[in-house]
Design a protein around this motif. Structure first.
Motif, PDB file in Angstrom:
ATOM      1  N   GLU A 246       0.539  -1.050  -0.171  1.00  0.00           N
ATOM      2  CA  GLU A 246      -0.161   0.185  -0.094  1.00  0.00           C
ATOM      3  C   GLU A 246       0.994   1.509  -0.458  1.00  0.00           C
ATOM      4  O   GLU A 246       1.861   1.242   0.161  1.00  0.00           O
ATOM      5  N   PRO A 247       0.219   2.320  -0.525  1.00  0.00           N
ATOM      6  CA  PRO A 247       0.897   3.579  -0.183  1.00  0.00           C
ATOM      7  C   PRO A 247       1.414   3.904   0.736  1.00  0.00           C
ATOM      8  O   PRO A 247       0.936   4.170   1.913  1.00  0.00           O
ATOM      9  N   GLY A 248       3.037   4.110   1.300  1.00  0.00           N
ATOM     10  CA  GLY A 248       4.050   4.770   3.100  1.00  0.00           C
ATOM     11  C   GLY A 248       3.795   3.644   3.256  1.00  0.00           C
ATOM     12  O   GLY A 248       4.332   3.292   4.109  1.00  0.00           O
ATOM     13  N   GLU A 249       3.845   2.366   2.781  1.00  0.00           N
ATOM     14  CA  GLU A 249       3.693   1.052   3.644  1.00  0.00           C
ATOM     15  C   GLU A 249       4.843   0.578   4.019  1.00  0.00           C
ATOM     16  O   GLU A 249       5.982   0.319   5.502  1.00  0.00           O
ATOM     17  N   LEU A 250       5.537   0.461   3.134  1.00  0.00           N
ATOM     18  CA  LEU A 250       7.342   0.383   3.168  1.00  0.00           C
ATOM     19  C   LEU A 250       8.290   1.750   3.568  1.00  0.00           C
ATOM     20  O   LEU A 250       9.163   1.113   3.739  1.00  0.00           O
ATOM     21  N   MET A 251       7.574   2.824   4.170  1.00  0.00           N
ATOM     22  CA  MET A 251       8.082   4.062   4.727  1.00  0.00           C
ATOM     23  C   MET A 251       8.602   3.768   5.949  1.00  0.00           C
ATOM     24  O   MET A 251       8.910   3.251   6.694  1.00  0.00           O
ATOM     25  N   GLY A 252      10.415   3.590   6.170  1.00  0.00           N
ATOM     26  CA  GLY A 252      11.509   3.666   6.751  1.00  0.00           C
ATOM     27  C   GLY A 252      11.559   2.257   6.973  1.00  0.00           C
ATOM     28  O   GLY A 252      12.215   1.741   8.779  1.00  0.00           O
ATOM     29  N   CYS A 253      10.991   1.223   6.429  1.00  0.00           N
ATOM     30  CA  CYS A 253      11.195  -0.340   6.765  1.00  0.00           C
ATOM     31  C   CYS A 253      12.791  -0.579   6.299  1.00  0.00           C
ATOM     32  O   CYS A 253      12.769  -0.436   5.617  1.00  0.00           O
ATOM     33  N   SER A 254      12.786  -1.680   7.276  1.00  0.00           N
ATOM     34  CA  SER A 254      14.579  -2.358   6.403  1.00  0.00           C
ATOM     35  C   SER A 254      14.030  -2.978   4.337  1.00  0.00           C
ATOM     36  O   SER A 254      12.841  -3.998   4.519  1.00  0.00           O
ATOM     37  N   SER A 255      15.019  -3.019   4.457  1.00  0.00           N
ATOM     38  CA  SER A 255      15.149  -3.616   2.912  1.00  0.00           C
ATOM     39  C   SER A 255      15.117  -5.069   2.838  1.00  0.00           C
ATOM     40  O   SER A 255      14.500  -5.441   1.726  1.00  0.00           O
ATOM     41  N   ARG A 256      15.143  -5.143   3.975  1.00  0.00           N
ATOM     42  CA  ARG A 256      14.605  -7.148   4.079  1.00  0.00           C
ATOM     43  C   ARG A 256      13.268  -7.209   3.871  1.00  0.00           C
ATOM     44  O   ARG A 256      13.329  -8.516   3.506  1.00  0.00           O
ATOM     45  N   ARG A 257      12.550  -6.924   4.312  1.00  0.00           N
ATOM     46  CA  ARG A 257      11.606  -6.621   3.784  1.00  0.00           C
ATOM     47  C   ARG A 257      10.791  -7.338   2.741  1.00  0.00           C
ATOM     48  O   ARG A 257       9.161  -8.361   2.204  1.00  0.00           O
ATOM     49  N   TRP A 258      11.132  -7.258   1.321  1.00  0.00           N
ATOM     50  CA  TRP A 258      11.197  -7.254   0.137  1.00  0.00           C
ATOM     51  C   TRP A 258      11.959  -8.352  -0.690  1.00  0.00           C
ATOM     52  O   TRP A 258      12.102  -8.661  -1.701  1.00  0.00           O
ATOM     53  N   TYR A 259      12.758  -9.345   0.728  1.00  0.00           N
ATOM     54  CA  TYR A 259      13.514 -10.751   0.566  1.00  0.00           C
ATOM     55  C   TYR A 259      12.894 -11.470   0.973  1.00  0.00           C
ATOM     56  O   TYR A 259      12.472 -11.972   1.885  1.00  0.00           O
ATOM     57  N   ALA A 260      13.254 -13.147   0.566  1.00  0.00           N
ATOM     58  CA  ALA A 260      12.449 -13.864   1.104  1.00  0.00           C
ATOM     59  C   ALA A 260      13.033 -14.659   2.494  1.00  0.00           C
ATOM     60  O   ALA A 260      12.069 -15.147   2.780  1.00  0.00           O
ATOM     61  N   SER A 261      14.502 -14.036   2.682  1.00  0.00           N
ATOM     62  CA  SER A 261      14.917 -15.064   4.206  1.00  0.00           C
ATOM     63  C   SER A 261      16.488 -13.843   3.683  1.00  0.00           C
ATOM     64  O   SER A 261      16.455 -12.850   3.225  1.00  0.00           O
ATOM     65  N   ASP A 262      16.958 -14.118   5.162  1.00  0.00           N
ATOM     66  CA  ASP A 262      18.131 -13.537   5.651  1.00  0.00           C
ATOM     67  C   ASP A 262      19.102 -13.261   5.069  1.00  0.00           C
ATOM     68  O   ASP A 262      20.188 -13.104   4.910  1.00  0.00           O
ATOM     69  N   ALA A 263      19.445 -14.708   4.116  1.00  0.00           N
ATOM     70  CA  ALA A 263      20.093 -15.515   3.850  1.00  0.00           C
ATOM     71  C   ALA A 263      20.151 -14.518   2.190  1.00  0.00           C
ATOM     72  O   ALA A 263      21.242 -13.612   1.816  1.00  0.00           O
TER      73      ALA A 263
END
Length: 333
Positions: free
Chosen positions: A260-277
């Motif tokens: 949603e618009p603004g939902e990612l603001m301030g989030c770590s880019s980890r949010r759009w990866y499948a895993s920590d690795a």
């Protein structure tokens, strides 16, 4: 010669202990001037201190001094300095204060004006220059309506400003004003009443010509709007990261990953990866190149909000190659 005891000096004026103005000095045989000699000036200050301590010290001093020295001292001590005599102008503390204030007014980089009944009583040179006048004298008595685009603007400022001023507050505003030649410019106004309990005493206003700043700000705002329009209309995802946290992105990037618009603001880019690795692998692959001041291009597997993967072509570079801490910009397709 004559000598005096301490008791003889009490309640006596300087005339009683001085000698005639044309007394002869025993060691030089010349007339004694009524003006103290240089050495006598030093003795005069010393004598003043001694007199304040003990009258008997004065008696001892006069006893050991000749009549000529006494005459010069007494004249220097008790005569009126030339600058304080009748008919000679004096530089009073008030005059010095007024002169200092005038220097401050003339040296100020902003216009300063004293108004009474919204008419100019006094102003500095800068105030005159701002409105296109050669000298402050040309503005004395002028009603400030002449400095506004029209009568409505003049009255509107009065209705807005004076209620606040009457409460003892300062009033600040930016308004368009008018120069003598009729051209309009932006000015910053700051005013305050001299006496909030008596508005008739007048007010002091500071005026600054901010026309160039306003024009520059307007041009900058226009450029920002244009860039924002391009940013929002781009058919690619655009992301700004700092310490791998999102500081800004466009709507296309959010749509591409299902957020949603603004939902990612301030989030770590980890949010759009499948895993920590997967997130760590992309960092190890991209950031050494970016820190070296180079751009990175390649394919990266991202993860939508619903968990489905998406392969994206990515281009990235540091915002300031000389300072990687300022962050990075990423373009995803």
């Amino acid at each position: 010669g004559n000598t005096w005891g301490a008791k003889n000096l009490l309640n006596k004026t300087g005339r009683r202990v001085s000698v005639p103005s044309q007394a002869r000095a025993p060691d030089h045989g010349t007339s004694v001037s009524r003006t103290a000699e240089p050495a006598t000036l030093y003795l005069r200050h010393t004598l003043k201190r001694l007199v304040s301590r003990r009258c008997y010290t004065l008696a001892q001093f006069l006893r050991s001094s000749g009549p000529a020295a006494c005459s010069g001292l007494m004249y220097s001590l008790f005569s009126t300095p030339p600058s304080q005599r009748a008919g000679v102008p004096t530089d009073t503390p008030l005059q010095r204060t007024l002169r200092e204030q005038q220097i401050l007014l003339d040296s100020a980089g902003v216009g300063i004006v004293f108004l009474r009944q919204r008419s100019v009583v006094r102003c500095n040179q800068r105030y005159a220059e701002i409105f296109g006048y050669a000298s402050p004298a040309h503005l004395v008595g002028l009603n400030t309506e002449a400095f506004y685009p029209d009568r409505d603007a003049f009255r509107d400022l009065g209705r807005t400003a004076y209620p606040a001023l009457a409460q003892g507050q300062s009033f600040r505003i930016e308004r368009q004003l008018r120069r003598q030649n009729g051209t309009l410019f932006w000015g910053s106004l700051t005013g305050r009443l001299i006496n909030p309990h008596d508005t008739g005493e007048g007010s002091i206003w500071i005026v600054d010509d901010i026309d160039e700043q306003k024009r520059a700000q307007a041009a900058l705002n226009a450029a920002v709007r244009e860039k924002q329009l391009l940013f929002d209309s781009a058919m690619v995802g655009i992301v700004f990261l700092r310490d791998r946290h999102l500081t800004r992105c466009n709507h296309h990037f959010e749509q591409m990953l299902g957020f949603e618009p603004g939902e990612l603001m301030g989030c770590s880019s980890r949010r759009w990866y499948a895993s920590d690795a997967a997130w760590q692998e992309v960092g190890d692959r991209c950031y050494p190149t970016l820190v070296a001041g180079q751009s990175y291009e390649g394919e990266v597997e991202l993860c939508r909000k619903d968990g489905t993967p998406v392969i994206c072509e990515v281009r990235s570079k540091c915002i300031d190659p000389a300072d990687p801490a300022q962050g990075t910009i990423w373009i995803t397709m």
